[in-house]
Motif scaffolding. Structure first.
Motif, PDB file in Angstrom:
ATOM      1  N   PRO A  84     -46.215  -0.333 -30.586  1.00 51.20           N
ATOM      2  CA  PRO A  84     -46.558  -1.659 -31.082  1.00 51.20           C
ATOM      3  C   PRO A  84     -47.896  -2.128 -30.497  1.00 51.20           C
ATOM      4  O   PRO A  84     -48.249  -1.714 -29.386  1.00 51.20           O
ATOM      5  CB  PRO A  84     -45.408  -2.530 -30.557  1.00 51.20           C
ATOM      6  N   PRO A  85     -48.662  -2.941 -31.214  1.00 51.28           N
ATOM      7  CA  PRO A  85     -48.338  -3.469 -32.542  1.00 51.28           C
ATOM      8  C   PRO A  85     -49.016  -2.682 -33.657  1.00 51.28           C
ATOM      9  O   PRO A  85     -49.471  -3.253 -34.639  1.00 51.28           O
ATOM     10  CB  PRO A  85     -48.903  -4.879 -32.462  1.00 51.28           C
ATOM     11  N   ARG A 124     -49.350   0.295 -36.742  1.00 49.86           N
ATOM     12  CA  ARG A 124     -48.594   0.466 -37.975  1.00 49.86           C
ATOM     13  C   ARG A 124     -47.248   1.113 -37.675  1.00 49.86           C
ATOM     14  O   ARG A 124     -47.177   2.134 -36.993  1.00 49.86           O
ATOM     15  CB  ARG A 124     -49.393   1.340 -38.946  1.00 49.86           C
ATOM     16  N   SER A 144     -39.295  -8.076 -38.345  1.00 48.22           N
ATOM     17  CA  SER A 144     -40.243  -7.823 -37.267  1.00 48.22           C
ATOM     18  C   SER A 144     -41.214  -6.737 -37.703  1.00 48.22           C
ATOM     19  O   SER A 144     -41.065  -6.147 -38.772  1.00 48.22           O
ATOM     20  CB  SER A 144     -39.499  -7.378 -36.005  1.00 48.22           C
ATOM     21  N   TRP A 145     -42.207  -6.448 -36.868  1.00 48.38           N
ATOM     22  CA  TRP A 145     -43.212  -5.446 -37.234  1.00 48.38           C
ATOM     23  C   TRP A 145     -42.579  -4.085 -37.493  1.00 48.38           C
ATOM     24  O   TRP A 145     -43.050  -3.321 -38.335  1.00 48.38           O
ATOM     25  CB  TRP A 145     -44.281  -5.322 -36.133  1.00 48.38           C
ATOM     26  N   SER A 146     -41.484  -3.779 -36.766  1.00 51.27           N
ATOM     27  CA  SER A 146     -40.857  -2.459 -36.887  1.00 51.27           C
ATOM     28  C   SER A 146     -39.667  -2.448 -37.835  1.00 51.27           C
ATOM     29  O   SER A 146     -39.050  -1.413 -38.026  1.00 51.27           O
ATOM     30  CB  SER A 146     -40.386  -1.990 -35.505  1.00 51.27           C
ATOM     31  N   HIS A 193     -43.505  -2.719 -43.166  1.00 48.96           N
ATOM     32  CA  HIS A 193     -44.783  -3.361 -43.447  1.00 48.96           C
ATOM     33  C   HIS A 193     -45.556  -3.456 -42.151  1.00 48.96           C
ATOM     34  O   HIS A 193     -45.001  -3.337 -41.069  1.00 48.96           O
ATOM     35  CB  HIS A 193     -44.606  -4.743 -44.084  1.00 48.96           C
ATOM     36  N   ALA A 194     -46.829  -3.688 -42.266  1.00 55.02           N
ATOM     37  CA  ALA A 194     -47.700  -3.655 -41.086  1.00 55.02           C
ATOM     38  C   ALA A 194     -47.574  -4.895 -40.226  1.00 55.02           C
ATOM     39  O   ALA A 194     -47.685  -4.854 -39.013  1.00 55.02           O
ATOM     40  CB  ALA A 194     -49.157  -3.475 -41.519  1.00 55.02           C
ATOM     41  N   GLU A 195     -47.354  -6.052 -40.820  1.00 52.12           N
ATOM     42  CA  GLU A 195     -47.317  -7.291 -40.065  1.00 52.12           C
ATOM     43  C   GLU A 195     -46.041  -8.055 -40.373  1.00 52.12           C
ATOM     44  O   GLU A 195     -45.640  -8.180 -41.524  1.00 52.12           O
ATOM     45  CB  GLU A 195     -48.529  -8.184 -40.419  1.00 52.12           C
ATOM     46  N   PRO A 196     -45.358  -8.638 -39.350  1.00 53.86           N
ATOM     47  CA  PRO A 196     -44.190  -9.463 -39.601  1.00 53.86           C
ATOM     48  C   PRO A 196     -44.617 -10.736 -40.312  1.00 53.86           C
ATOM     49  O   PRO A 196     -45.680 -11.290 -40.035  1.00 53.86           O
ATOM     50  CB  PRO A 196     -43.654  -9.762 -38.192  1.00 53.86           C
TER      51      PRO A 196
END
Length: 245
Positions: A134-135, A137, A171-173, A233-236
């Protein structure tokens, strides 16, 4: 080094016990399917190894520890990492505190964690770590896990777990919370070795190999569990959740 307050440690301990209880509930109420059928024998044959997983998809992998081998996991030093360290301890898994910096310049203890992981593998301990940092991709493998394999001489084994019922956090993941009364699938890929004299081009080739294998075992786990794999997705974009099952 990031310090965690006493209050936050207490809260992390409570949250860790809740997560551990949920993992046990999923295990007790779900029907497991392992692929290959020689899943545990294959892992034993390569011990000690580096168990690779994606961020957000590791919840049920904590229960893979049979206590047959010592297991340590790389865990970040921040508050969320404190929760992870607590619930992993309930399954006999120790924490190596530190993580790669990713795109951030701030030291997150990555160099210390790498040295500690090499020592652990030399002592016969299985080391579990997420391949994506993180953070960056999600599901994009970093060089850290390949570097660990190069320095230690131990193989990377991509592993994934999926359940038919789950909640996905935004979340980002795309952190996945597995739910009880599911079909539980656990899939392992072939071991990936990295030569001690691997140059920059070989490191990149192995990084791509880890990424491809992790994506394959993750997709296969969801296929066996008969569930739709969460989109990433790349960004939350918020804090809402989606549910499956």
């Amino acid at each position: 080094m990031t310090r965690v307050s006493k209050k936050n440690k207490i809260l992390a301990g409570i949250a860790g016990r809740i997560v551990a209880g949920l993992i046990n509930a999923v295990k007790k109420t779900s029907r497991p399917v392992y692929q290959p059928s020689t899943f545990f024998d294959d892992l034993r044959a390569e011990a000690p190894f580096i168990m690779a997983m994606w961020h957000g998809q590791f919840m049920m992998l904590a229960d893979l520890n049979t206590r047959e081998y010592a297991v340590a996991a790389m865990v970040a030093r921040h508050g969320d990492g404190e929760i992870v360290a607590h619930f992993l301890s309930k399954f006999g898994i120790s924490a190596i505190r530190g993580a790669g910096a990713g795109h951030r310049k701030r030291d997150r203890g990555g160099a210390y964690a790498l040295r500690a992981a090499v020592r652990a593998l030399e002592e016969g301990t299985i080391v579990a770590m997420t391949a994506d940092v993180p953070p960056s991709r999600p599901r994009h493998a970093g060089n850290g896990i390949v570097t660990l394999a190069r320095l230690s001489g131990r193989p990377i084994i991509p592993v994934a777990a999926a359940t038919s019922r789950f909640i996905v956090l935004n979340s980002w993941s795309r952190m996945t919370i597995n739910l009880p009364f599911s079909k539980l699938a656990l899939v392992a890929g072939d071991p990936i070795f990295v030569a001690p004299d691997a140059d920059e081009n070989e490191i990149e080739r192995k990084r791509r190999e880890v990424e491809k294998s992790l994506n394959a075992v993750t997709s296969r786990a969801y296929e066996i569990a008969q569930a739709a794999e969460p989109r990433i997705h790349a960004e939350p974009s918020g804090t809402t959740s989606s549910r499956n099952g």
